[in-house]
Design a protein around this motif. Structure first.
Motif, short mmCIF file in Angstrom:
data_model
loop_
_atom_site.label_atom_id
_atom_site.label_comp_id
_atom_site.label_asym_id
_atom_site.label_seq_id
_atom_site.Cartn_x
_atom_site.Cartn_y
_atom_site.Cartn_z
N VAL A 151 42.38 51.34 37.86
CA VAL A 151 41.86 52.35 36.93
C VAL A 151 40.86 53.31 37.56
CG1 VAL A 151 42.26 50.80 35.00
CG2 VAL A 151 39.97 50.92 36.01
N LEU A 152 40.34 52.96 38.74
CA LEU A 152 39.40 53.87 39.40
C LEU A 152 40.03 54.64 40.55
CD1 LEU A 152 36.04 51.84 39.43
CD2 LEU A 152 36.96 53.39 37.69
N GLU A 153 41.35 54.51 40.71
CA GLU A 153 42.02 55.27 41.75
C GLU A 153 41.94 56.76 41.45
OE1 GLU A 153 46.18 54.40 41.92
OE2 GLU A 153 46.58 55.17 39.90
N GLU A 154 41.96 57.56 42.50
CA GLU A 154 41.90 59.01 42.31
C GLU A 154 43.20 59.49 41.68
OE1 GLU A 154 41.11 63.11 44.90
OE2 GLU A 154 40.88 61.14 45.83
N ILE A 155 43.08 60.33 40.66
CA ILE A 155 44.24 60.84 39.94
C ILE A 155 44.53 62.26 40.39
CG2 ILE A 155 45.20 61.36 37.66
CD1 ILE A 155 44.69 58.40 38.13
N ASP A 156 45.80 62.56 40.64
CA ASP A 156 46.18 63.93 40.97
C ASP A 156 45.78 64.86 39.82
OD1 ASP A 156 47.26 63.11 43.37
OD2 ASP A 156 49.31 62.95 42.60
N SER A 157 45.33 66.05 40.17
CA SER A 157 44.87 66.99 39.16
C SER A 157 45.97 67.28 38.13
CB SER A 157 44.43 68.30 39.83
OG SER A 157 44.01 69.23 38.86
N ILE A 158 45.57 67.26 36.86
CA ILE A 158 46.50 67.57 35.76
C ILE A 158 46.15 68.93 35.16
CG2 ILE A 158 47.35 66.82 33.50
CD1 ILE A 158 46.62 63.92 34.37
N SER A 159 44.92 69.07 34.72
CA SER A 159 44.38 70.35 34.24
C SER A 159 42.86 70.21 34.32
CB SER A 159 44.82 70.65 32.81
OG SER A 159 44.15 69.81 31.89
N GLU A 160 42.16 71.32 34.26
CA GLU A 160 40.71 71.26 34.41
C GLU A 160 40.08 70.39 33.33
OE1 GLU A 160 36.81 74.24 34.65
OE2 GLU A 160 38.85 75.09 34.57
N ASP A 161 40.51 70.56 32.07
CA ASP A 161 39.90 69.81 30.97
C ASP A 161 40.26 68.33 31.04
OD1 ASP A 161 38.86 72.20 30.15
OD2 ASP A 161 40.13 72.42 28.39
N ILE A 162 41.51 68.04 31.31
CA ILE A 162 41.94 66.64 31.41
C ILE A 162 41.27 65.97 32.60
CG2 ILE A 162 43.90 65.12 31.91
CD1 ILE A 162 45.61 66.91 30.14
N ASP A 163 41.16 66.67 33.70
CA ASP A 163 40.50 66.11 34.89
C ASP A 163 39.06 65.70 34.58
OD1 ASP A 163 42.85 66.64 36.22
OD2 ASP A 163 42.06 68.31 37.40
N LEU A 164 38.35 66.55 33.81
CA LEU A 164 36.97 66.25 33.44
C LEU A 164 36.89 65.00 32.56
CD1 LEU A 164 35.54 69.81 32.71
CD2 LEU A 164 34.80 68.25 34.52
N MET A 165 37.84 64.87 31.63
CA MET A 165 37.85 63.73 30.74
C MET A 165 38.17 62.44 31.49
SD MET A 165 36.90 64.70 27.75
CE MET A 165 37.42 63.36 26.68
N ILE A 166 39.11 62.51 32.42
CA ILE A 166 39.46 61.31 33.19
C ILE A 166 38.30 60.91 34.10
CG2 ILE A 166 40.95 60.44 35.06
CD1 ILE A 166 43.29 61.84 33.73
N GLU A 167 37.63 61.90 34.67
CA GLU A 167 36.46 61.60 35.51
C GLU A 167 35.38 60.89 34.69
OE1 GLU A 167 33.08 63.85 38.26
OE2 GLU A 167 34.70 65.02 37.35
N SER A 168 35.13 61.37 33.47
CA SER A 168 34.15 60.74 32.59
C SER A 168 34.59 59.34 32.21
CB SER A 168 33.96 61.60 31.34
OG SER A 168 33.04 60.99 30.46
N LEU A 169 35.88 59.20 31.90
CA LEU A 169 36.44 57.89 31.55
C LEU A 169 36.25 56.89 32.69
CD1 LEU A 169 38.44 55.97 29.94
CD2 LEU A 169 40.26 57.12 31.20
N GLN A 170 36.57 57.31 33.89
CA GLN A 170 36.45 56.41 35.04
C GLN A 170 34.98 56.06 35.32
OE1 GLN A 170 38.84 58.76 37.87
NE2 GLN A 170 40.36 57.11 37.86
N THR A 171 34.08 57.00 35.07
CA THR A 171 32.66 56.72 35.25
C THR A 171 32.21 55.63 34.29
OG1 THR A 171 32.23 59.00 35.97
CG2 THR A 171 30.34 57.72 35.22
N SER A 172 32.66 55.71 33.04
CA SER A 172 32.31 54.69 32.05
C SER A 172 32.92 53.34 32.41
CB SER A 172 32.79 55.12 30.66
OG SER A 172 32.14 56.29 30.23
N LEU A 173 34.17 53.37 32.85
CA LEU A 173 34.86 52.12 33.22
C LEU A 173 34.22 51.46 34.43
CD1 LEU A 173 38.62 53.05 32.67
CD2 LEU A 173 37.22 51.48 31.30
N MET A 174 33.69 52.26 35.33
CA MET A 174 33.02 51.73 36.51
C MET A 174 31.91 50.77 36.10
SD MET A 174 31.07 53.95 39.46
CE MET A 174 32.44 55.10 39.50
N ALA A 175 31.12 51.18 35.09
CA ALA A 175 30.02 50.34 34.63
C ALA A 175 30.53 49.13 33.86
CB ALA A 175 29.08 51.16 33.75
N ALA A 176 31.55 49.32 33.04
CA ALA A 176 32.09 48.21 32.26
C ALA A 176 32.64 47.12 33.18
CB ALA A 176 33.19 48.72 31.33
#
Length: 212
Positions: free
Chosen positions: A88-113
């Motif tokens: 779940v923390l692997e780098e994801i190929d760019s999808i769109s600017e907005d989706i990329d931002l959301m996935i980055e935020s998601l992965q940041t939260s998951l990192m702590a969990a």
């Protein structure tokens, strides 16, 4: 010293697979998510990322439940959590600017969990410190740009939550926006999952999966 789990084959992980993560990524692509003019519209459209995060956290809690029932050893439990981390923390190929931002935020939260799960399994946290003091210490560490220490405090907070404690009410009200806030979002998701149905405690992770 090499990690002992790296010296042997990974234990079989049916709790959260690469296919499962890929299914979510495909769902996100299909959603065509974009930030809207109103926060209400954006929140509605972003629900898929909430489901995505909750699904990962629930999988981790299922692993921990198996450990607590002595079905999995500590070593195998940490190995499976590590595998989930890698997926779940692997780098994801760019999808769109907005989706990329959301996935980055998601992965940041998951990192702590996920870090919280590891700290809980290792039983390496102070069970006496007050949770609000741990969070304040994390914020102070972030202000001092000591992110490793900040993460440790948040992971310990998460371990305490997994152990059955509650996050303070309105914890986000006065929390400055930053990494600690995003990390704490992952811990809050753990807390939410644990107050819901506890059928996950009997689940071995082998059931079929279909993204919402």
């Amino acid at each position: 010293m090499p990690n002992s789990s790296a010296q042997k084959e990974h234990v079989n992980n049916e709790f959260y697979t690469q296919k499962r993560w890929n299914n979510w990524i495909n769902k996100v692509k299909e959603s065509g998510f974009e930030f809207k003019e109103s926060d209400e519209e954006t929140e509605k459209e972003s629900a898929i990322f909430v489901y995505m995060q909750d699904d990962v956290i629930l999988a981790c809690l299922k692993v921990i439940a198996q450990y607590e029932r002595n079905i999995l050893s500590k070593e195998d439990t940490l190995d499976i959590i590590s595998q989930i981390r890698e997926i779940v923390l692997e780098e994801i190929d760019s999808i769109s600017e907005d989706i990329d931002l959301m996935i980055e935020s998601l992965q940041t939260s998951l990192m702590a969990a996920i870090a919280a799960c590891e700290v809980y399994i290792m039983d390496e946290y102070d069970k006496e410190a007050k949770i609000d003091e741990l969070i304040k210490a994390a914020v102070d560490a972030e202000d001092s740009e000591d992110l490793q220490v900040a993460m440790q405090f948040i992971a310990e907070t998460g371990a305490r939550v997994i152990g059955g404690e509650q996050l303070p009410e309105n914890i986000f009200d006065e929390l400055p926006y930053g990494l600690v806030a995003e990390w704490l979002d992952g811990i809050d998701s753990i807390a939410a999952a644990m107050v819901g149905a506890d059928s996950y405690k009997e689940d071995d992770g082998s059931g079929d999966f279909e993204p919402i």
